[in-house]
Structures are given as structure tokens and as C-alpha cells.
Motif scaffolding. Structure first.
Motif, short mmCIF file in Angstrom:
data_model
loop_
_atom_site.label_atom_id
_atom_site.label_comp_id
_atom_site.label_asym_id
_atom_site.label_seq_id
_atom_site.Cartn_x
_atom_site.Cartn_y
_atom_site.Cartn_z
N SER A 39 0.60 -1.02 -0.07
CA SER A 39 0.10 0.00 -0.10
C SER A 39 1.13 1.21 0.08
CB SER A 39 -0.70 -0.34 1.17
OG SER A 39 0.06 0.04 2.52
N ARG A 40 -0.14 2.36 0.32
CA ARG A 40 0.92 3.71 -0.34
C ARG A 40 2.10 4.15 1.58
NH1 ARG A 40 -2.62 8.21 -3.37
NH2 ARG A 40 -4.04 7.48 -1.66
N ILE A 41 2.80 4.34 1.28
CA ILE A 41 3.69 4.81 2.49
C ILE A 41 2.51 6.43 2.24
CG2 ILE A 41 5.77 5.98 3.06
CD1 ILE A 41 7.03 4.62 0.76
N LYS A 42 2.14 6.50 4.12
CA LYS A 42 1.48 7.22 4.58
C LYS A 42 2.23 8.50 5.47
CE LYS A 42 -2.92 4.24 5.50
NZ LYS A 42 -1.75 3.73 4.77
N VAL A 43 2.25 9.54 5.45
CA VAL A 43 3.56 10.43 5.83
C VAL A 43 3.00 11.44 6.05
CG1 VAL A 43 4.82 12.52 4.54
CG2 VAL A 43 4.68 9.76 4.03
N ILE A 44 3.24 12.25 7.05
CA ILE A 44 2.75 13.26 8.19
C ILE A 44 3.89 14.38 7.22
CG2 ILE A 44 2.09 14.44 10.18
CD1 ILE A 44 0.36 12.20 11.01
#
Length: 354
Positions: free
Chosen positions: A3-8
Motif C-alpha cells: 500500500s502507499r506510504i502514509k506521511v505526515i
């Protein structure tokens, strides 16, 4: 990744947040789930959805980035990419961030930040992707350039160091990248004041290596310093390649020295581990020990194989203790490794081999 890399993104500059967000969202494998002006706002978002990677500034209101990093690494280790200015105070804080477990650094100037980040969009993306692959539990404290090979710096097949076999001088060569600041501290602090001369490449931007060396010097029994051109490699001394420069082993009479030189990016790095390792294969041969530790990619793998083939004893950090088991894995696959060891046994193995 499935899945896509989740970034803050956490930065008090709206321009930086917007520019970094745009850079990351152009990659289909990355999703920016939030952008916050300070860590307290970020924590609100993270209570709802935890990120895979945090892009973090250092100087921010209410809570500084270093305090936030330490909090995250204590409570729930998560890969963090520091996006920091090159100002002196910022550089010092960045070194503290590396010690606290940051996975990578993106350096930004005081002026022209938007233009800089736009021009470095691919570097930002690659830093986030590399961080996402990191073993976060190991991080916690205790422009794609053409991928040139080392042949661009040092020609292949021009000697194996066999002419050096009668010297009593020994050399330890160490190469590392992501997670390497902590790995090097773990190894060097275990070495005695009198040990063979050490030459080190740690992938790190300009201006940070001197501060990193100073910090290690304060912790270690042996002398640790950033290398200068012509420095002697001698027992009880560890020389770290300056950021933005290649470092090569050389021979001056009966002594080993280092050459610190400009040159192209090798394996997309400057300094490059392959450059150091090939020079050690050539000028030290069986009088050397090669060590490759945690890091993304394959820089150093071929050079370690050349050291092995020249008679050096070679060591790779094992997967269980690596932050990123990239560089050691590639070296092992090439057949250039004599020993595969957890980090806490590397120093002992160096002393036995050296």
C-alpha cells in the motif's frame, strides 16, 4: 510495499509544508495524510491515523522537533526524515536528531527554500521511501543522479594490495548508511584506545560529519575525527570521510594515509563506500579488515567483494540488528563476506581479525 506510504509533514512554514506535500504527492506510492504546523497539531492527527514516515523540522513553536522525535522514538518508534536548515544551531540539533533515531536528513537553506525543495523533489521522495523501509525499532536509541560505479573514480583491476603483505600496518575500513550513526557509535565505543587505524564512510551531508566525529570522539577511547587530505591512518585513530567528498586509502612509504578528493557521485553517494573499499583492496590487501553495516542500497557491496578477493577479512552486520538490511545483504549475495554478525559482536570480531 503493498500500500502507499502514509506521511505526515510537520513544519511551521506553510511554504515548506505545501512544497514538500506537492513533491511527495506526485509519487503514486506516497500518500500525505496530514501536514501540521507543529508537533502538538501533528499528535492530534496521529491519534486518528498513524503515519509510516514523519517529515520533521527542528525549530518550531510550542514543541521543538527534537523533543517530538525523542517522544515518538520512546513511545512508538517511527521512521523520521529531518528536513532542517544548515545554520550552525540547526546542524547541531540535526546531529542530536541522528543520535535520537532519525532515519535520514534533508538539508535546506535559510533562503530560497521553496525553490530548493522544488529542485530536490526527487531527493525528498527517495528519502521518504528509504525511511519507510527502515526497521523503526532499530532506529530507536539504546535529482536522481546517474548511478556511477566506482570505476568512475578508481579503475578496476589495477592491483590487489599484494605488495603490502609484509607491512605490519593494519587498516579497518567501515562503510554504512541509514542507521549508521548509531551503529558506528555502538562499534567504536567498544574498541580500545589502541586498535588498528580505522577509515570510515558514513553517508551524511556536508558539515555534519565534523560534528558527528566530534561527538564520537567525546564518547570513544580512541581518537575520532573528520578526515583531512593527507591524514595518517594510525593505531588508535578513526577517520571519517567528510560529507560531500570521497575518501581513499593511499600509501606513503611505510605508512597509510588518506586522500580526500572531489569527484562524481558514486552509487549516488559522495562519499562512497565503494571508493573507500576499492582503495583498501588495492593498497592494503590482506592487511585490511572490511566492515559493512546498516544502509539502504548496494554502495560498498562490490568494494567489499574486492577487499575479500584481495585477502582482507570481511564482516557484515546481520539482518536482526540492521535498521536497513540493504548494503550488507548485497555484499553477502556477492560472496564477499567472511562473517555475518549482530552489531554487538562486530567490535570484538574487528579486534580478532585486525
Amino acid at each position: 510495499m503493498s500500500s502507499r506510504i502514509k506521511v505526515i509533514i510537520v513544519d511551521d512554514s506553510a511554504v515548506v509544508r505545501q512544497t514538500v506535500r506537492q513533491a511527495l504527492e506526485r509519487d503514486s506510492g506516497i500518500e500525505v495524510i496530514a501536514a501540521a504546523s507543529d508537533p502538538l497539531f501533528a499528535m492530534g492527527h496521529m491519534q486518528r491515523q498513524w503515519p509510516d514516515v514523519i517529515v520533521l523540522d527542528i525549530e518550531m513553536p510550542r514543541m521543538d522537533g527534537l523533543t517530538f522525535l525523542k517522544k515518538i522514538m520512546t513511545e512508538r518508534p517511527t521512521p523520521v526524515v529531518i528536513c532542517s536548515s544548515l545554520a550552525e544551531n540547526g546542524a547541531a540539533a540535526t546531529m542530536q536528531a541522528l543520535a535520537a533515531g532519525a532515519a535520514a536528513i534533508i538539508t535546506k537553506p535559510k533562503m530560497g527554500v521553496k525553490q530548493f525543495l522544488e529542485g530536490s523533489a526527487n531527493d525528498v521522495v527517495q528519502a521518504v521511501k528509504a525511511a519507510a523501509r527502515a526497521n523503526a525499532s532499530r532506529l530507536a536509541p539504546r535529482t536522481v543522479a546517474p548511478k556511477l560505479s566506482v570505476d568512475a573514480m578508481i579503475g578496476a583491476g589495477l592491483g590487489s594490495g599484494s605488495s603490502m603483505v609484509r607491512t605490519t600496518e593494519r587498516v579497518i575500513a567501515i562503510g554504512t548508511s541509514t542507521g549508521g550513526t548509531q551503529a558506528l557509535e555502538a562499534v567504536l565505543t567498544r574498541l580500545p584506545a589502541v586498535c588498528p587505524g580505522i577509515v570510515i564512510v558514513q553517508h551524511m551531508p556536508e558539515r555534519f560529519t565534523a560534528m558527528f566525529a566530534e561527538r564520537l570522539d567525546s564518547l570513544c577511547a580512541l581518537e575520532v575525527r573528520e578526515a583531512c587530505h593527507g591524514d595518517r591512518v594510525m593505531p588508535g585513530r578513526a577517520l571519517i570521510a567528510p560529507g560531500g567528498k570521497h575518501m581513499m586509502l593511499a600509501r606513503s612509504g611505510a605508512q597509510y594515509t588518506v586522500e580526500v578528493v572531489d569527484g562524481p557521485l558514486i552509487n549516488r553517494h559522495r562519499p562512497s563506500v565503494d571508493v573507500l573499499f576499492r582503495s583498501c583492496a588495492r593498497f592494503a590487501g590482506r592487511n585490511a579488515v572490511g566492515v559493512i553495516m546498516t544502509g539502504m542500497g548496494d554502495d560498498g557491496a562490490r568494494g567489499l567483494k574486492e577487499m575479500h578477493d584481495a585477502g582482507a577479512h570481511t564482516i557484515a552486520e546481520d539482518e536482526s540488528s540492521c535498521v536497513v538490511f540493504g548494503m550488507p545483504r548485497e555484499a553477502i549475495k556477492l560472496g564477499g563476506v567472511d562473517q555475518v554478525l549482530p552489531l554487538d559482536l562486530v567490535a570484538e570480531a574487528i579486534m580478532k581479525a585486525g
